[in-house]
Design a protein around this motif. Structure first.
Motif, PDB file in Angstrom:
ATOM      1  N   LEU A 103       9.067  45.351  26.039  1.00 19.78           N
ATOM      2  CA  LEU A 103       9.683  46.563  26.572  1.00 19.78           C
ATOM      3  C   LEU A 103       8.749  47.276  27.539  1.00 19.78           C
ATOM      4  CD1 LEU A 103      12.171  48.422  26.440  1.00 19.78           C
ATOM      5  CD2 LEU A 103      11.055  49.633  24.549  1.00 19.78           C
ATOM      6  N   ILE A 160       9.598  47.918  31.424  1.00 17.89           N
ATOM      7  CA  ILE A 160       9.651  49.294  31.917  1.00 17.89           C
ATOM      8  C   ILE A 160       8.745  49.476  33.136  1.00 17.89           C
ATOM      9  CG2 ILE A 160       8.896  51.651  31.344  1.00 17.89           C
ATOM     10  CD1 ILE A 160      10.137  51.145  28.548  1.00 17.89           C
ATOM     11  N   TYR A 215      10.574  47.924  35.997  1.00 17.96           N
ATOM     12  CA  TYR A 215      11.698  48.772  36.385  1.00 17.96           C
ATOM     13  C   TYR A 215      11.222  49.989  37.177  1.00 17.96           C
ATOM     14  CZ  TYR A 215      15.195  46.303  33.563  1.00 17.96           C
ATOM     15  OH  TYR A 215      16.064  45.379  33.055  1.00 17.96           O
ATOM     16  N   ASN A 275      13.204  39.869  29.908  1.00 18.04           N
ATOM     17  CA  ASN A 275      14.055  40.759  29.124  1.00 18.04           C
ATOM     18  C   ASN A 275      15.211  40.000  28.448  1.00 18.04           C
ATOM     19  OD1 ASN A 275      15.295  43.046  28.158  1.00 18.04           O
ATOM     20  ND2 ASN A 275      16.279  43.545  30.084  1.00 18.04           N
ATOM     21  N   SER A 310      17.970  44.104  24.933  1.00 15.45           N
ATOM     22  CA  SER A 310      18.889  45.214  24.671  1.00 15.45           C
ATOM     23  C   SER A 310      19.618  45.060  23.335  1.00 15.45           C
ATOM     24  CB  SER A 310      19.919  45.334  25.801  1.00 15.45           C
ATOM     25  OG  SER A 310      20.709  44.162  25.890  1.00 15.45           O
ATOM     26  N   TYR A 321      18.954  52.259  24.785  1.00 16.28           N
ATOM     27  CA  TYR A 321      18.141  51.291  25.530  1.00 16.28           C
ATOM     28  C   TYR A 321      18.151  51.635  27.016  1.00 16.28           C
ATOM     29  CZ  TYR A 321      16.775  46.945  27.793  1.00 16.28           C
ATOM     30  OH  TYR A 321      16.154  46.021  28.603  1.00 16.28           O
ATOM     31  N   THR A 322      19.327  51.965  27.546  1.00 18.23           N
ATOM     32  CA  THR A 322      19.427  52.354  28.957  1.00 18.23           C
ATOM     33  C   THR A 322      18.610  53.608  29.218  1.00 18.23           C
ATOM     34  OG1 THR A 322      21.623  51.362  29.182  1.00 18.23           O
ATOM     35  CG2 THR A 322      21.016  53.043  30.794  1.00 18.23           C
ATOM     36  N   THR A 346      15.037  52.648  29.611  1.00 16.48           N
ATOM     37  CA  THR A 346      14.729  51.890  30.830  1.00 16.48           C
ATOM     38  C   THR A 346      14.868  52.709  32.107  1.00 16.48           C
ATOM     39  OG1 THR A 346      17.000  51.011  30.931  1.00 16.48           O
ATOM     40  CG2 THR A 346      15.342  49.674  29.797  1.00 16.48           C
TER      41      THR A 346
END
Length: 273
Positions: A59, A63, A66, A156, A160, A168-169, A172
């Motif tokens: 994660l 992240i 992202y 990933n 999720s 989760y969204t 992120t």
């Protein structure tokens, strides 16, 4: 839901941030508000939270990626036509295929290679303007962001599934916003001053649409056939081109965009057969 929210997001985001001065601050503000709207959707999805060292590490890596992709995408969306950006986004499929062959030792399948080539050809056609191929910094940002996004998607795998989808969204988008704030040395005053420049109703509509878009795309892949979902999601460029034509009276390269959109759909279908 994804197609509608994607078009609503792209249209309103473009209008909302016309007076943008700080792309980093815009990215943070969009992520924070998108996260808030996503939290409101928590009751829609199953409540679950599974955590271990491997999940935390994965994660964290996702992240970080992202954060970079969101920052690049913000500026790319600002500098490119909405339909052009949505077409370039299909390149992530090509990169994922390449990574699958190289790192996941997936078998080399002819239809996947052919589909990837068609997607690449479509994006090359997209850069053709007035007798020559044009590539600007915004297009390069979009391409790099899709490359990084593909890396995140490979890492990933099923991440999720361990969380409530809306939560989760939220993670992120909100945690990348925190990273961008720290590394860009943004202060609360910077964010407030930047927010004053925007069309606030449009901005909030864009943030809400992005939350819907993110949640619905992941959920669609969880519930449906990858082939069907990927093909349907690839309709976004055509819809964005139509919106530009109807609402903005933008006929610039409309035939070229429609041809490219059709090629992208064919490419995505071939990739997922």
């Amino acid at each position: 839901m994804y197609l509608i929210s994607a078009v609503v997001f792209a249209y309103n985001f473009k209008i909302a941030n016309k007076n943008m001065k700080n792309p980093g601050a815009l990215t943070v503000l969009l992520e924070v508000f998108t996260g808030i709207f996503s939290l409101l959707m928590i009751p829609i999805f199953e409540i679950k939270f599974k955590i271990n060292t491997s999940i935390i590490l994965t994660l964290f890596i996702v992240i970080c990626i992202y954060a970079v992709t969101d920052r690049l995408n913000t500026e790319a969306r600002y500098g490119l036509e909405t339909s052009t950006f949505s077409m370039v986004k299909r390149l992530s499929t090509v990169f994922m295929i390449i990574f699958g062959f190289l790192f996941l030792k997936e078998p080399i399948i002819l239809n996947k290679i052919l589909g990837a080539l068609i997607i690449i050809i479509g994006n090359i056609i997209l850069t053709y303007n007035k007798g020559k191929f044009e590539v600007n910094k915004y297009l390069l940002m979009a391409i790099v962001s899709q490359f990084l996004f593909a890396i995140a998607m490979v890492i990933n795998v099923d991440l999720s599934d361990h969380f409530n989808l809306a939560f989760y969204t939220w993670m992120t988008v909100t945690l990348p916003a925190l990273l961008i704030t720290i590394f860009s040395k943004l202060k609360l005053k910077d964010l407030k001053d930047e927010f004053k420049l925007y069309n606030k109703p449009r901005f909030l509509v864009a943030a809400c649409a992005w939350a819907l878009m993110l949640n619905s795309s992941i959920r669609a892949y969880q519930l449906g056939s990858i082939t069907i979902v990927a093909a349907l999601l690839s309709l976004t460029p055509i819809l964005n081109s139509l919106v530009e034509l109807i609402f903005n009276k933008d006929t610039n390269k409309i035939i070229q965009k429609i041809i490219v959109s059709i090629l992208l759909i064919i490419g995505v279908i071939l990739v997922n057969l």
